[in-house]
Motif scaffolding. Sequence first.
Motif, PDB file in Angstrom:
ATOM      1  N   ALA A  87     -20.692  -5.940 -69.794  1.00  5.18           N
ATOM      2  CA  ALA A  87     -21.131  -4.336 -69.959  1.00  5.18           C
ATOM      3  C   ALA A  87     -21.207  -3.964 -71.310  1.00  5.18           C
ATOM      4  N   ARG A  88     -20.122  -4.496 -72.152  1.00  4.42           N
ATOM      5  CA  ARG A  88     -19.833  -4.026 -73.596  1.00  4.42           C
ATOM      6  C   ARG A  88     -21.241  -4.911 -74.135  1.00  4.42           C
ATOM      7  N   ARG A  89     -21.683  -6.202 -73.932  1.00  2.61           N
ATOM      8  CA  ARG A  89     -22.881  -6.627 -74.809  1.00  2.61           C
ATOM      9  C   ARG A  89     -23.976  -5.713 -74.552  1.00  2.61           C
ATOM     10  N   LEU A  90     -24.334  -5.564 -73.208  1.00  6.25           N
ATOM     11  CA  LEU A  90     -25.276  -4.762 -72.913  1.00  6.25           C
ATOM     12  C   LEU A  90     -25.349  -3.255 -73.071  1.00  6.25           C
ATOM     13  N   ASP A  91     -24.250  -2.788 -73.707  1.00  5.26           N
ATOM     14  CA  ASP A  91     -24.223  -1.477 -73.878  1.00  5.26           C
ATOM     15  C   ASP A  91     -24.073  -0.510 -72.800  1.00  5.26           C
ATOM     16  N   VAL A  92     -23.547  -1.074 -71.604  1.00  2.00           N
ATOM     17  CA  VAL A  92     -23.509  -0.245 -70.387  1.00  2.00           C
ATOM     18  C   VAL A  92     -22.081   0.320 -70.050  1.00  2.00           C
ATOM     19  N   ARG A  93     -22.000   1.746 -70.254  1.00  2.00           N
ATOM     20  CA  ARG A  93     -20.535   2.137 -70.251  1.00  2.00           C
ATOM     21  C   ARG A  93     -20.073   1.968 -68.646  1.00  2.00           C
ATOM     22  N   VAL A  94     -18.633   1.860 -68.361  1.00  2.00           N
ATOM     23  CA  VAL A  94     -17.913   1.753 -67.197  1.00  2.00           C
ATOM     24  C   VAL A  94     -16.650   2.806 -67.170  1.00  2.00           C
ATOM     25  N   THR A  95     -16.930   3.581 -66.137  1.00  2.00           N
ATOM     26  CA  THR A  95     -15.897   4.410 -65.904  1.00  2.00           C
ATOM     27  C   THR A  95     -15.210   4.074 -64.376  1.00  2.00           C
ATOM     28  N   ARG A  96     -14.104   4.457 -64.337  1.00  2.00           N
ATOM     29  CA  ARG A  96     -13.346   4.096 -62.931  1.00  2.00           C
ATOM     30  C   ARG A  96     -12.423   5.452 -62.502  1.00  2.00           C
ATOM     31  N   VAL A  97     -11.773   5.257 -61.428  1.00  2.00           N
ATOM     32  CA  VAL A  97     -10.819   6.416 -61.071  1.00  2.00           C
ATOM     33  C   VAL A  97      -9.505   5.898 -61.150  1.00  2.00           C
ATOM     34  N   PRO A  98      -8.785   6.088 -62.374  1.00  2.00           N
ATOM     35  CA  PRO A  98      -7.486   5.354 -62.582  1.00  2.00           C
ATOM     36  C   PRO A  98      -6.281   5.891 -61.377  1.00  2.00           C
ATOM     37  N   GLY A 322     -22.810  13.543 -73.325  1.00  2.00           N
ATOM     38  CA  GLY A 322     -22.319  12.919 -74.635  1.00  2.00           C
ATOM     39  C   GLY A 322     -20.723  12.924 -75.148  1.00  2.00           C
ATOM     40  N   GLU A 323     -20.261  13.404 -74.040  1.00  2.00           N
ATOM     41  CA  GLU A 323     -18.539  13.817 -74.248  1.00  2.00           C
ATOM     42  C   GLU A 323     -17.796  12.434 -74.328  1.00  2.00           C
ATOM     43  N   PRO A 324     -16.597  12.565 -74.836  1.00  2.00           N
ATOM     44  CA  PRO A 324     -15.662  11.243 -74.485  1.00  2.00           C
ATOM     45  C   PRO A 324     -15.632  11.017 -72.978  1.00  2.00           C
ATOM     46  N   LEU A 325     -15.417   9.726 -72.779  1.00  2.00           N
ATOM     47  CA  LEU A 325     -15.231   9.350 -71.432  1.00  2.00           C
ATOM     48  C   LEU A 325     -13.755   8.927 -71.206  1.00  2.00           C
ATOM     49  N   GLU A 326     -13.199  10.159 -70.548  1.00  2.00           N
ATOM     50  CA  GLU A 326     -11.522   9.888 -70.414  1.00  2.00           C
ATOM     51  C   GLU A 326     -11.100   8.727 -69.395  1.00  2.00           C
ATOM     52  N   ASN A 327     -12.196   8.255 -68.480  1.00  2.00           N
ATOM     53  CA  ASN A 327     -11.661   7.277 -67.709  1.00  2.00           C
ATOM     54  C   ASN A 327     -12.585   6.086 -67.749  1.00  2.00           C
ATOM     55  N   GLU A 328     -13.027   6.010 -69.130  1.00  2.00           N
ATOM     56  CA  GLU A 328     -13.811   4.651 -69.355  1.00  2.00           C
ATOM     57  C   GLU A 328     -12.868   3.419 -69.476  1.00  2.00           C
ATOM     58  N   VAL A 329     -13.482   2.320 -69.029  1.00  2.00           N
ATOM     59  CA  VAL A 329     -12.614   0.998 -68.912  1.00  2.00           C
ATOM     60  C   VAL A 329     -13.461   0.058 -70.048  1.00  2.00           C
ATOM     61  N   ARG A 330     -12.631  -0.430 -70.798  1.00  3.33           N
ATOM     62  CA  ARG A 330     -13.301  -1.361 -71.862  1.00  3.33           C
ATOM     63  C   ARG A 330     -12.791  -2.773 -71.839  1.00  3.33           C
ATOM     64  N   VAL A 331     -13.461  -3.695 -72.340  1.00  4.02           N
ATOM     65  CA  VAL A 331     -13.164  -5.117 -72.108  1.00  4.02           C
ATOM     66  C   VAL A 331     -11.874  -4.989 -73.056  1.00  4.02           C
ATOM     67  N   GLU A 332     -11.741  -4.436 -74.164  1.00  3.92           N
ATOM     68  CA  GLU A 332     -10.443  -4.673 -75.366  1.00  3.92           C
ATOM     69  C   GLU A 332      -9.292  -3.955 -74.422  1.00  3.92           C
ATOM     70  N   GLN A 333      -9.337  -3.147 -73.484  1.00  2.43           N
ATOM     71  CA  GLN A 333      -8.216  -2.667 -72.661  1.00  2.43           C
ATOM     72  C   GLN A 333      -7.741  -3.636 -71.791  1.00  2.43           C
ATOM     73  N   VAL A 334      -8.613  -4.693 -71.269  1.00  2.00           N
ATOM     74  CA  VAL A 334      -8.133  -5.708 -70.498  1.00  2.00           C
ATOM     75  C   VAL A 334      -7.488  -6.950 -71.119  1.00  2.00           C
ATOM     76  N   ARG A 335      -8.401  -7.235 -72.078  1.00  2.00           N
ATOM     77  CA  ARG A 335      -7.913  -8.280 -73.027  1.00  2.00           C
ATOM     78  C   ARG A 335      -7.636  -8.059 -74.096  1.00  2.00           C
ATOM     79  N   PRO A 336      -6.488  -7.460 -74.490  1.00  2.00           N
ATOM     80  CA  PRO A 336      -6.575  -7.208 -76.120  1.00  2.00           C
ATOM     81  C   PRO A 336      -6.489  -8.431 -76.927  1.00  2.00           C
ATOM     82  N   ALA A 337      -7.141  -8.058 -78.173  1.00  4.06           N
ATOM     83  CA  ALA A 337      -7.694  -8.904 -78.996  1.00  4.06           C
ATOM     84  C   ALA A 337      -6.085  -9.759 -79.779  1.00  4.06           C
TER      85      ALA A 337
END
Length: 337
Positions: A87-98, A322-337
């Motif tokens: 998703a990151r590579r393709l620039d597709v944003r992902v949100t969830r319902v935490p 175009g507002e910040p996505l409060e519930n976005e999931v990003r790969v960095e959150q899951v696998r911290p560098a």
Amino acid sequence: MRLAVFDTHRYDRGALEEANAEFGHALSFLEPRLTLQTARLAEGFHAVCSFVNDRLDAPTLEVLREVGVRLVATRSAGYNHIDLEAARRLDVRVTRVPEYSPHAVAEHAVTLVLSLNRHIPRAFARVRDWNFSLDGLVGFDLAGKTVGVVGTGRIGRAAVRIFRGFGCDVVCFDMAPDAAFAREVGARYVPLEALFSSAEVISLHVPLTPGTRHMVDAKSLARMKRGVMLINTGRGALIDSRALIDALKTGHVGAAGLDVYEEEEGIFFQDLSGQVLQDDVLARLLTFPNVLVTSHQAFLTREALVSIARTTLASVRAFERGEPLENEVRVEQVRPA
Ligand code: NAI
């Protein structure tokens, strides 16, 4: 915004339509699960809404991107069905319902415990057949028993509180223990091995990650007390189902309550009555009188559906504006560098 809602059932449609009065998105409800085979149905939509048994792997995300999708709003807390790297590579944003209703899931986990312990499905079937005998229906007092809660996030904590209310001795395991919470509720954190070896009831509330996959396998099952009751409302692959079957056959596991199953995709949420069940492992699990399987329904309360719908549609609106996505999931959150 135009939103294609995949894997739609009557209950999500109602909740989404009701919540959408506030948002005014153009919703298209699609029955198929979102997979590589169905991804092209999203042509012309900037956003798709997925659920837990959709499969958003790299090839599917590539098709979604190709047909114009820029946002995946999953109406679930878990996101193990989405390849975040792709998703990151393709620039597709992902949100969830935490968070929607941790109570819904925790209460279902406890429902499984009580139903198994007091043999409610058997008792119900018996009296419907005018068989009023009690043989084989002996349960145990939950009060005073040791319950192990694996994962003390939102749902695990709600479960801990309920078990404490029953007077259970609660032991917890989490990779990020919260000592203040444990003090407050009168539970205690222990190493996972100690939890496995001391609990009479074990309830799983961790997400599915490479680190938690098959955390219950032949080895960990062998450490558990004979007759242990195992409850899984997390994700199916937390348990090695074949190892569980072996442990059920020897009586080492006394009962299992499963709201999730590792191969549930394509089975759960579907009406397959009248068909031949092709999954031999699930079919075997369903033969045990001390196994209770529900079809990934722990989340299914009115409160949870309303909350899921609102949060999902709010994410879509924030994306549109175009507002910040409060519930976005990003790969960095899951696998911290
Ligand atoms: P959460 O994110 O609030 O809590 C998860 C907890 O697990 C956190 O405390 C975290 O530190 C811990 N954890 C993560 N990896 C771990 C590891 N390797 N070892 C030990 N602890 C670890 O999540 P929440 O809301 O409590 O949900 C838990 C899971 O329940 C979700 O990830 C989802 O898979 C499942 N779920 C199932 C539903 C159902 O209908 N059956 C509905 C909603 C969620």
